[in-house]
Structures are given as structure tokens and as C-alpha cells.
Design an enzyme around this catalytic site. Structure first.
Site, mmCIF file in Angstrom:
data_model
loop_
_atom_site.group_PDB
_atom_site.id
_atom_site.type_symbol
_atom_site.label_atom_id
_atom_site.label_comp_id
_atom_site.label_asym_id
_atom_site.label_seq_id
_atom_site.Cartn_x
_atom_site.Cartn_y
_atom_site.Cartn_z
ATOM 1 N N HIS A 153 -1.113 7.872 3.859
ATOM 2 C CA HIS A 153 -1.739 7.679 2.547
ATOM 3 C C HIS A 153 -0.647 7.557 1.493
ATOM 4 C CE1 HIS A 153 -4.328 8.194 -0.928
ATOM 5 N NE2 HIS A 153 -5.324 7.893 -0.120
ATOM 6 N N ASP A 178 -10.550 7.716 5.944
ATOM 7 C CA ASP A 178 -11.237 6.766 6.823
ATOM 8 C C ASP A 178 -11.309 7.256 8.269
ATOM 9 O OD1 ASP A 178 -11.937 4.622 5.079
ATOM 10 O OD2 ASP A 178 -9.817 4.155 4.902
HETATM 11 N N1 CMC Z 1 0.684 4.196 11.367
HETATM 12 C C1 CMC Z 1 1.992 4.186 11.669
HETATM 13 N N2 CMC Z 1 2.949 4.342 10.755
HETATM 14 C C2 CMC Z 1 2.581 4.512 9.492
HETATM 15 C C3 CMC Z 1 1.236 4.537 9.098
HETATM 16 C C4 CMC Z 1 0.282 4.375 10.097
HETATM 17 N N3 CMC Z 1 -1.026 4.397 9.788
HETATM 18 N N4 CMC Z 1 1.162 4.739 7.771
HETATM 19 C C5 CMC Z 1 2.408 4.834 7.327
HETATM 20 N N5 CMC Z 1 3.272 4.700 8.368
HETATM 21 C C6 CMC Z 1 4.709 4.784 8.295
HETATM 22 C C7 CMC Z 1 5.320 3.481 7.841
HETATM 23 O O1 CMC Z 1 5.630 2.621 8.925
HETATM 24 C C8 CMC Z 1 6.568 3.983 7.165
HETATM 25 O O2 CMC Z 1 7.472 4.380 8.156
HETATM 26 P P1 CMC Z 1 9.016 4.097 8.017
HETATM 27 O O3 CMC Z 1 9.442 4.848 6.788
HETATM 28 O O4 CMC Z 1 9.577 4.609 9.290
HETATM 29 O O5 CMC Z 1 9.122 2.617 7.845
HETATM 30 C C9 CMC Z 1 6.110 5.265 6.489
HETATM 31 O O6 CMC Z 1 5.032 5.738 7.287
HETATM 32 C C10 CMC Z 1 5.636 5.077 5.059
HETATM 33 O O7 CMC Z 1 4.594 4.084 5.059
HETATM 34 P P2 CMC Z 1 4.358 3.057 3.885
HETATM 35 O O8 CMC Z 1 3.753 1.816 4.421
HETATM 36 O O9 CMC Z 1 5.609 2.893 3.072
HETATM 37 O O10 CMC Z 1 3.320 3.845 3.004
HETATM 38 P P3 CMC Z 1 2.370 3.197 1.942
HETATM 39 O O11 CMC Z 1 2.097 4.233 0.934
HETATM 40 O O12 CMC Z 1 2.882 1.902 1.465
HETATM 41 O O13 CMC Z 1 1.045 2.876 2.797
HETATM 42 C C11 CMC Z 1 -1.020 3.064 3.819
HETATM 43 C C12 CMC Z 1 -0.072 3.660 2.787
HETATM 44 C C13 CMC Z 1 -2.355 3.768 3.696
HETATM 45 C C14 CMC Z 1 -1.201 1.575 3.515
HETATM 46 C C15 CMC Z 1 -0.440 3.253 5.216
HETATM 47 O O14 CMC Z 1 -0.328 4.615 5.498
HETATM 48 C C16 CMC Z 1 -1.280 2.548 6.285
HETATM 49 O O15 CMC Z 1 -1.059 1.359 6.557
HETATM 50 N N6 CMC Z 1 -2.252 3.280 6.929
HETATM 51 C C17 CMC Z 1 -3.146 2.659 7.896
HETATM 52 C C18 CMC Z 1 -4.312 2.010 7.181
HETATM 53 C C19 CMC Z 1 -5.268 3.037 6.624
HETATM 54 O O16 CMC Z 1 -5.624 3.986 7.273
HETATM 55 N N7 CMC Z 1 -5.718 2.784 5.387
HETATM 56 C C20 CMC Z 1 -6.644 3.675 4.687
HETATM 57 C C21 CMC Z 1 -5.969 4.307 3.530
HETATM 58 S S1 CMC Z 1 -6.776 5.749 2.856
HETATM 59 C C22 CMC Z 1 -8.319 5.309 2.271
HETATM 60 C C23 CMC Z 1 -8.419 4.030 1.578
HETATM 61 O O17 CMC Z 1 -7.701 3.753 0.634
HETATM 62 O O18 CMC Z 1 -9.287 3.245 1.977
#
Ligand code: CMC
Length: 375
Positions: free
Chosen positions: A261, A312
Site C-alpha cells: 500500500h 482488497d
Molecule cells: N507484490 C510484490 N511486490 C510488491 C507489491 C506486491 N503486491 N507491492 C509492492 N511491492 C514491492 C515493489 O516491487 C517494491 O519493491 P522494490 O523496492 O524491491 O522494488 C516495493 O514493494 C515498493 O513498491 P512500490 O510499487 O514502490 O509501492 P507503491 O506505493 O508505488 O505501490 C501498490 C503501491 C498498491 C500499487 C503496490 O503495493 C501494488 O502494486 N500492490 C498490488 C496491487 C494491489 O493490491 N492494489 C490495491 C491497493 S490498496 C486498495 C486500493 O487502492 O484499491
């Protein structure tokens, strides 16, 4: 000196009195208009929360009765919208259908551009009331079933399940969806709400703002995650397979849906706590396997990546337990979030400053345009 903040991470984009998310002593606090979400989950209904978000105060008993009645009166869809739902291809994703229907509703509002507080509230109530009917009606149309008209006897959540399944839900099922809607009702400047506020900041009509929000919610990094969580749980199928499955996905660089998140980093999302407890309770009553598989996935993702589940993740097994088809999961999110979207749109109208950030240009400069026959 202007600075780029990729993804607008940690940027405060506006002031708002609707939703507070703050980390206090390593714990996440989530409040709607000053009320803790756990407190609201225990002691209120979705209708009370929608009223709170829109009006800023919890309703008195008589205010609530009047609000509930008003929503009930607004539930039916105009025949033109039912005609639209009948003509859309049955394979359309229900979120695409929802945003198309919202747009069509806009064409039928003679006062679409009126933005007084009163008029905006009226439009907000109409959208909150009609969202469940649009979703349930389209599902029944695409599956060749007769339409179930809204019931005046049932509350917002129970009526949706009734219109979807054609049978009244049990008290437990109705309360489960009600709780889920409360937990999804608002979440500060998430991507879809921000999209709604950007549209509102241009003084676009409320339907345009809600269409922007609905389109944004659909993406897999936002509301689209829950549908993909369910696809993953179905692929895993049994709890003992979860660890290997997750390890392999992470090794191949894939993201695990329902984890991570932007705001809750290393801290449990308060909504997840509620939804996990709800999923466990429902699973015990119906003796189904989704909760056990989900728990195994949660442990594996924490073990291999240190990530926590987001809102989610356990929502998926709750919806599956309520026998909601996977491709309606994002719509369920929208049934709750429409309350927050409309509250934010009204707040934006009333405190407006056009949202127009800058981009740092990194392309080429000073190029000469050679006429096409000499290029
Ligand atoms: N699976 C694997 N690795 C992950 C995930 C995941 N779900 N989420 C984050 N990471 C890793 C990412 O690869 C990165 O690792 P590294 O630093 O080694 O490269 C680190 O964690 C930070 O991730 P980020 O992409 O920079 O974080 P962000 O704030 O940009 O993204 C997010 C947040 C929600 C888009 C992301 O966690 C994600 O893609 N989650 C899966 C999709 C999901 O469940 N979305 C629902 C979000 S919550 C409710 C909503 O808004 O609907």
C-alpha cells in the site's frame, strides 16, 4: 526550485475535512470526519456513514430515517437506463457498464451543471441509491434472469444482495456487506478520489467526476486488485499450495495482488483487520476454504517479501462467501466508495482551486521541423 515527486508520493495535494489517515505509535489511524473506522464498523450502518461523509455529522434517528427513505425512493432506474443495460454486450465488464450508465444518467439530468450545495447533495444521494440497482440489474440481464426491483423493506446492503440473487440475504450476509461498504466508503486521496477531485476542480459536472473516478478505480493497482486476488485464490485451490505458489510468483518478479500500500508501509491497514475478522467469521459459518487459503497466502507473502495485505485482500474471500461473481468485486468497492467520491467532489466545488501541477520536461529541445517531402 520545482521538484518531481514520482506518483505524487508523500505530496499533500489539498486540505480536506473528510478522511484522516495517520500513523500514531506504529499504528494506523483511519477516521471519517473524526470517527474511528473501527468504531463506525461496530456501531453504525452504511447509510449512517454515507450521511456522515456527505453532511459532516452522524445523523440523529429522525435524520437517518428521512435519509434512508430518500435513498429508497431514488433506487429505481429510469426505463432508459434499463434499456441501455439491456443493449450493452453481456460480455462487457460490469465496471465499464457502471461508468457508461453514470454517463447516461448525466444526459437525463436537466440541471446537470447546477452545483449549489443542495443540488450537489441531491445528485450525490441519487448516485449512491442507484449504483446497486445498476450493478444488480446488469448482472441479471447478462445472465438471462428476470429483474428484481428494489425492496422498500431492506436496507442498502441487504437490498443489493436481494436484487442480485433474487432472494433475501440472511442477517449475517446483509451485515457482512454493510460492514464492507462502511470500510470502503472513503480513503482520503486514493487514485479514484483524486481523479474525481481533479475533474471537480475544473468545475465539471458531478457525473463527469464520478465517471473519472469509476474509470480510475478499475485498474488492478487500485480497486481491480480484489478480482485478481480471487483469481489467485482459485488457482492456488488448497492452503498447502500457497507458499510454493507465492515464492514462484515473487521469484519471477510478479506482484501479488492485495498486498502492499502506498500509505500503510509496514503498518496494517485498519480495514484489513476488520475484513480479515469478517472473512474468518463467514468462513466458519459456511465452512468454505477461501479464508484458510488467504491466511496461507498472507503468511507466505510476509515470509518472502515482508508485505502486509491491503483492503482488497480479505475483501475477495468475503465477496466469494456472499456468492458475488468475481467480475463484480470492483463494483462492490464502488458501491461503498461512491459516498466518499461525492463528498470529496462537493468539498472540491466548495473550496475550489484548479488542480494543475507541472511536469519536468525531459525530452529533446530546439528541433527544426523539416517539411515532410524532405524528411
Ligand atoms: N507484490 C510484490 N511486490 C510488491 C507489491 C506486491 N503486491 N507491492 C509492492 N511491492 C514491492 C515493489 O516491487 C517494491 O519493491 P522494490 O523496492 O524491491 O522494488 C516495493 O514493494 C515498493 O513498491 P512500490 O510499487 O514502490 O509501492 P507503491 O506505493 O508505488 O505501490 C501498490 C503501491 C498498491 C500499487 C503496490 O503495493 C501494488 O502494486 N500492490 C498490488 C496491487 C494491489 O493490491 N492494489 C490495491 C491497493 S490498496 C486498495 C486500493 O487502492 O484499491
Amino acid at each position: 526550485m520545482l521538484q518531481v515527486h514520482d506518483g505524487l508520493q508523500d505530496v499533500l495535494a489539498c486540505k480536506s475535512g473528510i478522511c484522516r489517515i495517520e500513523m500514531v505509535d506504529g499504528r494506523a489511524i483511519l477516521e471519517y470526519r473524526g470517527y474511528d473506522v473501527h468504531d463506525l464498523a461496530r456501531n453504525s450502518s452504511f447509510e449512517e456513514v454515507a450521511y456522515l461523509l456527505l453532511f459532516g455529522e452522524l445523523p440523529s434517528k429522525s435524520e437517518l430515517e428521512a435519509f434512508v427513505e430518500e435513498l429508497k425512493e431514488l433506487r429505481e432506474l429510469p426505463p432508459q437506463i434499463i434499456g441501455l443495460l439491456t443493449h450493452l454486450p453481456p460480455f462487457s465488464h460490469p465496471m465499464v457498464v457502471l461508468r457508461t450508465a453514470i454517463s447516461y444518467l448525466g444526459t437525463m439530468d436537466r440541471y446537470i451543471h447546477h452545483k449549489s450545495h443542495e443540488k450537489s447533495l441531491q445528485k450525490a444521494k441519487s448516485l449512491i441509491a442507484k449504483f446497486p440497482t445498476i450493478v444488480a440489474h446488469f448482472h441479471r440481464i447478462r445472465t438471462g434472469q428476470n429483474l428484481i426491483h428494489p425492496s422498500d423493506e431492506l436496507n442498502h446492503a441487504a437490498n443489493f444482495l436481494y436484487m442480485l440473487h433474487g432472494a433475501e440475504p440472511t442477517k449475517t450476509e446483509a451485515k457482512a456487506l454493510d460492514l464492507d461498504l462502511i470500510l470502503h466508503a472513503d480513503h482520503e486521496l486514493n487514485a479514484s478520489t483524486f481523479a474525481a477531485r481533479i475533474a471537480a476542480s475544473t468545475l465539471a459536472d458531478i457525473y463527469a467526476c464520478v465517471v473519472a473516478a469509476t474509470g480510475t478505480l478499475m485498474g488492478p493497482l487500485h480497486g481491480g486488485a480484489a478480482q485478481r486476488v480471487m483469481e489467485m485464490l482459485r488457482e492456488i485451490a488448497v492452503p498447502w499450495r500457497a507458499e510454493e505458489y507465492i515464492r514462484m510468483k515473487l521469484e519471477s518478479g510478479e506482484r501479488i495482488m492485495g498486498f502492499g500500500h502506498r500509505v500503510y508501509r509496514g503498518v496494517m491497514d485498519p480495514r484489513t483487520v476488520e475484513l480479515k475478522a469478517l472473512a474468518e467469521k463467514l468462513a466458519k459459518e459456511k465452512e468454505e476454504k477461501w479464508f484458510e487459503i488467504s491466511k496461507a497466502v498472507e503468511e507466505a507473502v510476509y515470509k518472502y517479501k515482508g508485505l502486509l495485505p491491503n483492503v482488497d485482500f480479505y475483501a475477495a474471500s468475503v465477496y466469494a462467501n456472499l456468492e458475488i461473481p468475481d467480475d463484480l468485486f470492483i463494483n462492490i468497492f464502488a458501491l461503498g466508495r461512491i459516498a466518499g467520491w461525492t463528498a470529496h467532489i462537493i468539498e472540491q466545488y466548495e473550496t475550489n482551486k484548479l488542480i494543475r501541477p507541472r511536469a519536468l520536461y525531459i525530452g529533446e529541445t530546439g528541433r527544426k521541423c523539416v517539411p515532410v517531402d524532405r524528411r
